[in-house]
Design a protein around this motif. Structure first.
Motif, mmCIF file in Angstrom:
data_model
loop_
_atom_site.group_PDB
_atom_site.id
_atom_site.type_symbol
_atom_site.label_atom_id
_atom_site.label_comp_id
_atom_site.label_asym_id
_atom_site.label_seq_id
_atom_site.Cartn_x
_atom_site.Cartn_y
_atom_site.Cartn_z
ATOM 1 N N LEU A 15 57.479 -52.377 -13.860
ATOM 2 C CA LEU A 15 57.153 -51.654 -12.630
ATOM 3 C C LEU A 15 56.728 -50.226 -12.901
ATOM 4 C CD1 LEU A 15 60.120 -52.942 -10.405
ATOM 5 C CD2 LEU A 15 57.802 -53.871 -10.615
ATOM 6 N N ASP A 16 56.941 -49.752 -14.161
ATOM 7 C CA ASP A 16 56.524 -48.407 -14.562
ATOM 8 C C ASP A 16 57.121 -47.329 -13.662
ATOM 9 O OD1 ASP A 16 55.233 -46.670 -16.264
ATOM 10 O OD2 ASP A 16 53.416 -46.569 -15.033
ATOM 11 N N ILE A 17 58.401 -47.460 -13.335
ATOM 12 C CA ILE A 17 59.059 -46.428 -12.527
ATOM 13 C C ILE A 17 59.858 -45.530 -13.449
ATOM 14 C CG2 ILE A 17 59.163 -47.837 -10.456
ATOM 15 C CD1 ILE A 17 61.976 -48.572 -11.068
ATOM 16 N N ASN A 18 60.051 -44.262 -13.044
ATOM 17 C CA ASN A 18 60.699 -43.293 -13.913
ATOM 18 C C ASN A 18 62.220 -43.402 -13.874
ATOM 19 O OD1 ASN A 18 61.551 -42.001 -11.587
ATOM 20 N ND2 ASN A 18 59.751 -40.668 -11.532
ATOM 21 N N ILE A 19 62.860 -42.569 -14.707
ATOM 22 C CA ILE A 19 64.318 -42.646 -14.855
ATOM 23 C C ILE A 19 65.034 -42.282 -13.560
ATOM 24 C CG2 ILE A 19 66.283 -41.702 -16.109
ATOM 25 C CD1 ILE A 19 64.588 -43.559 -17.744
ATOM 26 N N THR A 20 64.489 -41.302 -12.831
ATOM 27 C CA THR A 20 65.126 -40.895 -11.576
ATOM 28 C C THR A 20 65.185 -42.066 -10.603
ATOM 29 O OG1 THR A 20 64.214 -38.681 -11.895
ATOM 30 C CG2 THR A 20 65.057 -39.221 -9.701
ATOM 31 N N ALA A 21 64.068 -42.764 -10.477
ATOM 32 C CA ALA A 21 64.026 -43.908 -9.558
ATOM 33 C C ALA A 21 64.979 -45.008 -10.022
ATOM 34 C CB ALA A 21 62.597 -44.434 -9.462
ATOM 35 N N ILE A 22 65.052 -45.203 -11.343
ATOM 36 C CA ILE A 22 65.972 -46.219 -11.868
ATOM 37 C C ILE A 22 67.413 -45.849 -11.566
ATOM 38 C CG2 ILE A 22 66.862 -47.253 -13.997
ATOM 39 C CD1 ILE A 22 64.048 -47.121 -15.112
ATOM 40 N N ALA A 23 67.753 -44.557 -11.717
ATOM 41 C CA ALA A 23 69.120 -44.111 -11.415
ATOM 42 C C ALA A 23 69.460 -44.339 -9.951
ATOM 43 C CB ALA A 23 69.267 -42.642 -11.788
ATOM 44 N N LEU A 24 68.523 -44.022 -9.063
ATOM 45 C CA LEU A 24 68.762 -44.235 -7.626
ATOM 46 C C LEU A 24 68.863 -45.725 -7.312
ATOM 47 C CD1 LEU A 24 66.292 -41.567 -6.179
ATOM 48 C CD2 LEU A 24 68.782 -41.427 -6.299
ATOM 49 N N ILE A 184 72.817 -40.006 -17.937
ATOM 50 C CA ILE A 184 71.968 -40.026 -16.743
ATOM 51 C C ILE A 184 71.265 -38.688 -16.563
ATOM 52 C CG2 ILE A 184 71.989 -40.195 -14.227
ATOM 53 C CD1 ILE A 184 74.318 -42.171 -14.506
ATOM 54 N N ALA A 185 72.047 -37.595 -16.672
ATOM 55 C CA ALA A 185 71.456 -36.262 -16.486
ATOM 56 C C ALA A 185 70.417 -35.977 -17.571
ATOM 57 C CB ALA A 185 72.554 -35.203 -16.514
ATOM 58 N N ALA A 186 70.737 -36.361 -18.827
ATOM 59 C CA ALA A 186 69.786 -36.125 -19.919
ATOM 60 C C ALA A 186 68.527 -36.974 -19.742
ATOM 61 C CB ALA A 186 70.445 -36.447 -21.262
ATOM 62 N N LEU A 205 71.429 -29.602 -16.421
ATOM 63 C CA LEU A 205 72.677 -28.843 -16.234
ATOM 64 C C LEU A 205 73.235 -29.039 -14.829
ATOM 65 C CD1 LEU A 205 71.696 -25.504 -18.031
ATOM 66 C CD2 LEU A 205 73.244 -27.280 -18.860
ATOM 67 N N ILE A 206 72.350 -29.085 -13.837
ATOM 68 C CA ILE A 206 72.814 -29.260 -12.454
ATOM 69 C C ILE A 206 73.432 -30.642 -12.264
ATOM 70 C CG2 ILE A 206 72.038 -29.467 -10.060
ATOM 71 C CD1 ILE A 206 69.928 -27.334 -10.678
ATOM 72 N N LEU A 207 72.730 -31.675 -12.719
ATOM 73 C CA LEU A 207 73.206 -33.052 -12.501
ATOM 74 C C LEU A 207 74.511 -33.316 -13.243
ATOM 75 C CD1 LEU A 207 69.871 -35.070 -12.681
ATOM 76 C CD2 LEU A 207 71.220 -34.505 -10.663
ATOM 77 N N PHE A 208 74.678 -32.714 -14.436
ATOM 78 C CA PHE A 208 75.916 -32.942 -15.188
ATOM 79 C C PHE A 208 77.076 -32.152 -14.599
ATOM 80 C CE2 PHE A 208 78.935 -31.872 -18.555
ATOM 81 C CZ PHE A 208 79.281 -33.151 -18.983
ATOM 82 N N ASN A 209 76.825 -30.927 -14.164
ATOM 83 C CA ASN A 209 77.929 -30.062 -13.770
ATOM 84 C C ASN A 209 78.387 -30.264 -12.334
ATOM 85 O OD1 ASN A 209 78.753 -28.243 -16.024
ATOM 86 N ND2 ASN A 209 76.557 -27.870 -16.084
ATOM 87 N N ILE A 210 77.581 -30.882 -11.488
ATOM 88 C CA ILE A 210 78.056 -31.155 -10.122
ATOM 89 C C ILE A 210 79.274 -32.095 -10.153
ATOM 90 C CG2 ILE A 210 77.468 -32.365 -7.985
ATOM 91 C CD1 ILE A 210 74.726 -31.068 -8.123
#
Length: 330
Positions: A15-24, A184-186, A205-210
């Motif tokens: 589907l060629d979707i990026n990591i953000t979309a896969i995480a969601l 996930i954040a990396a 840094l934001i995604l890991f530290n939240i």
């Protein structure tokens, strides 16, 4: 759980979707699966509620003239960031733990000898994931408060609880923060950084530290509020299993997507068959896109299962990569 790895890999490959979309996408699947499991476990709900009520009743019986305030808890929170500052191979994080507990000790014990005894209690060996350490500190603070107000309280139980909790919480904390949230954040941050987007490392840094800061704050409050029964309560409610299952689902899908999108491995081999040019990489892509990165991942994973050290694997990958490229296979 390996199916979630393949879901992430196939989603990125086909589907060629990026990591953000896969995480969601993984988060949605994790929530749906968890809700289904919750429905199946409804029959156990009444028993769990009864247990919680019992724990609440037990907590309300604590009457303490000497009371820890939010001021001391805030001091413990900020001092907890120094947990690793004096790490040593004899007692590991004990100095950082004792440093964090000093405001609580000073608040609860007026007598100098009592303060010394309490400080010595927290100089015993201690080692856990820093992000979840505040949960144990909250429990220790609650137990110190009870010890300061109850002469019959067994002070040895404070260290016994610490020792019994640091191992299980380290396993959970390492899985959540080093094995899931960091990856996930990396994955999301690197996917942006490789496109030249400066927001990539910032987003990492934001995604890991939240979740990191949330767990530190909530763990300290929860640990102090329900004391030694906090983890027992979480386990009886089944929350820990649900959290672990959901984060594992998202983590595996992101790792699968990272294999497909970030591990670049192709072959330039070509053949002439009856005058027709055959490109091996095209054939492999028709069978399964990103097949070589997937095979390489399984080979490395198999070596790791055989206890091959990371150092040897790293050197081996470099040597094999150079060799295969030199002879024209990659």
């Amino acid at each position: 759980m390996g199916v979630y790895f393949f879901l992430g890999f196939l989603a990125a490959s086909f589907l060629d979707i990026n990591i953000t979309a896969i995480a969601l996408f993984g988060a949605c699947i994790a929530i749906i699966v968890n809700l289904v499991i919750n429905n199946n476990n409804n029959n156990h709900g009444n028993d769990q509620k009864a247990n919680i009520n019992n724990l609440t009743e037990g907590r309300s019986t604590l009457s303490s003239p000497k009371k820890i305030t939010n001021k001391e808890l805030r001091q413990v929170f900020w001092r907890s960031f120094a947990l690793q500052g004096a790490f040593n191979y004899e007692r590991m994080q004990n100095l950082g733990y004792a440093f964090a507990m000093i405001p609580v000790i000073k608040k609860l014990y007026d007598n100098h000898d009592d303060q010394v005894k309490a400080l010595n209690r927290h100089l015993e060996i201690f080692n856990t994931t820093p992000a979840v350490s505040t949960t144990i500190m909250g429990i220790s603070a609650a137990m110190e408060e009870q010890n300061a107000n109850d002469s019959n309280f067994d002070s040895n139980s404070i260290n016994a609880v610490k020792a019994s909790l640091m191992g299980p919480l380290a396993g959970i904390g390492d899985s959540l923060f080093w094995g899931t949230f960091r990856i996930i954040a990396a994955g999301i941050g690197v996917s942006l950084a490789t496109q030249g987007n400066i927001f990539g490392p910032i987003l990492f840094l934001i995604l890991f530290n939240i979740p990191h800061l949330f767990i530190r704050i909530a763990g300290l409050k929860l640990g102090y509020r329900v004391g030694v029964n906090s983890l027992e309560r979480i386990q009886k409610e089944g929350l820990m299993e649900k959290i672990m299952a959901m984060t594992t689902t998202v983590g595996l899908m992101v790792v699968g997507g990272m294999v497909a999108t970030m591990l670049k491995l192709t072959t330039p081999l070509e053949f002439n068959i009856n005058g027709a040019k055959v490109v091996l990489q095209d054939i492999l892509d028709q069978i399964l896109p990103n097949m070589l990165p997937l095979i390489a991942t399984f080979v490395i994973y198999g070596l790791m299962k055989r206890k091959v050290s990371i150092t040897k694997l790293t050197l081996g990958i470099i040597v094999v990569g150079i060799l295969l490229h030199w002879i024209g296979l990659l």
